[in-house]
Write a protein that holds these residues in place. Structure first.
Motif, PDB file in Angstrom:
ATOM      1  N   GLU A   1      -9.012 -34.393  17.166  1.00 26.60           N
ATOM      2  CA  GLU A   1      -8.568 -35.773  16.903  1.00 26.60           C
ATOM      3  C   GLU A   1      -8.398 -36.529  18.215  1.00 26.60           C
ATOM      4  O   GLU A   1      -8.815 -37.678  18.345  1.00 26.60           O
ATOM      5  CB  GLU A   1      -7.258 -35.767  16.108  1.00 26.60           C
ATOM      6  N   TRP A   2      -7.793 -35.894  19.187  1.00 30.44           N
ATOM      7  CA  TRP A   2      -7.604 -36.521  20.504  1.00 30.44           C
ATOM      8  C   TRP A   2      -8.951 -36.786  21.168  1.00 30.44           C
ATOM      9  O   TRP A   2      -9.180 -37.828  21.745  1.00 30.44           O
ATOM     10  CB  TRP A   2      -6.751 -35.603  21.369  1.00 30.44           C
ATOM     11  N   TRP A   3      -9.873 -35.820  21.046  1.00 31.90           N
ATOM     12  CA  TRP A   3     -11.192 -35.953  21.642  1.00 31.90           C
ATOM     13  C   TRP A   3     -11.966 -37.108  21.007  1.00 31.90           C
ATOM     14  O   TRP A   3     -12.600 -37.905  21.697  1.00 31.90           O
ATOM     15  CB  TRP A   3     -11.953 -34.638  21.455  1.00 31.90           C
TER      16      TRP A   3
ATOM     17  N   LYS B   1     -10.629 -39.686  19.456  1.00 30.86           N
ATOM     18  CA  LYS B   1      -9.913 -40.930  19.758  1.00 30.86           C
ATOM     19  C   LYS B   1     -10.359 -41.492  21.109  1.00 30.86           C
ATOM     20  O   LYS B   1     -10.481 -42.700  21.287  1.00 30.86           O
ATOM     21  CB  LYS B   1      -8.413 -40.658  19.761  1.00 30.86           C
ATOM     22  N   LEU B   2     -10.617 -40.626  22.085  1.00 23.16           N
ATOM     23  CA  LEU B   2     -11.080 -41.078  23.397  1.00 23.16           C
ATOM     24  C   LEU B   2     -12.478 -41.684  23.328  1.00 23.16           C
ATOM     25  O   LEU B   2     -12.829 -42.552  24.125  1.00 23.16           O
ATOM     26  CB  LEU B   2     -11.096 -39.909  24.387  1.00 23.16           C
TER      27      LEU B   2
ATOM     28  N   LYS C   1     -13.834 -43.230  20.642  1.00 22.68           N
ATOM     29  CA  LYS C   1     -13.936 -44.291  19.651  1.00 22.68           C
ATOM     30  C   LYS C   1     -13.942 -45.641  20.360  1.00 22.68           C
ATOM     31  O   LYS C   1     -13.178 -45.866  21.290  1.00 22.68           O
ATOM     32  CB  LYS C   1     -12.743 -44.211  18.706  1.00 22.68           C
TER      33      LYS C   1
ATOM     34  N   SER D   1     -13.765 -49.951  19.998  1.00 22.42           N
ATOM     35  CA  SER D   1     -13.235 -50.982  19.113  1.00 22.42           C
ATOM     36  C   SER D   1     -14.304 -52.028  18.772  1.00 22.42           C
ATOM     37  O   SER D   1     -14.101 -52.859  17.915  1.00 22.42           O
ATOM     38  CB  SER D   1     -12.021 -51.650  19.755  1.00 22.42           C
TER      39      SER D   1
END
Length: 97
Positions: free
Chosen positions: A80-82, A84-85, A87, A89
């Motif tokens: 999830e952290w990986w 998120k980095l 992604k 906007s």
């Protein structure tokens, strides 16, 4: 047996000339605490298996410490952290409807 005198002689340690050592040779050896004591062996302790209990207790402690020292460190993956980095906007395609 000595061929010249035909008498028995004490054996001597014969090491190789290069005398290389390995990591395995530097590992700590297991020696129970009852063998480190210089007191004479007590027959009552032998019959009552007291030395066996001491040996097992010391062995379990030695194995536990050795396993803790050589246990590989494992870091759980956090996907999830990986994600998120990585992604963004911004939207690259606009959907017109």
């Amino acid at each position: 047996m000595n061929k010249l005198t035909k008498e028995w002689s004490m054996s001597r340690l014969c090491r190789p000339k290069d005398n290389l050592t390995t990591v395995a040779g530097k590992r700590p050896r297991f020696v129970p605490s009852c063998e480190l004591e210089c007191s004479p062996v007590n027959m009552a302790c032998l019959i009552g298996w007291e030395y066996a209990r001491i040996w097992l207790r010391d062995r379990d402690k030695f194995v536990k410490e050795r396993n803790r020292a050589v246990k590989a460190k494992f870091i759980k993956n956090d996907f999830e952290w990986w994600l998120k980095l990585r992604k963004t906007s911004k939207k690259f395609c606009k959907v017109e409807g």
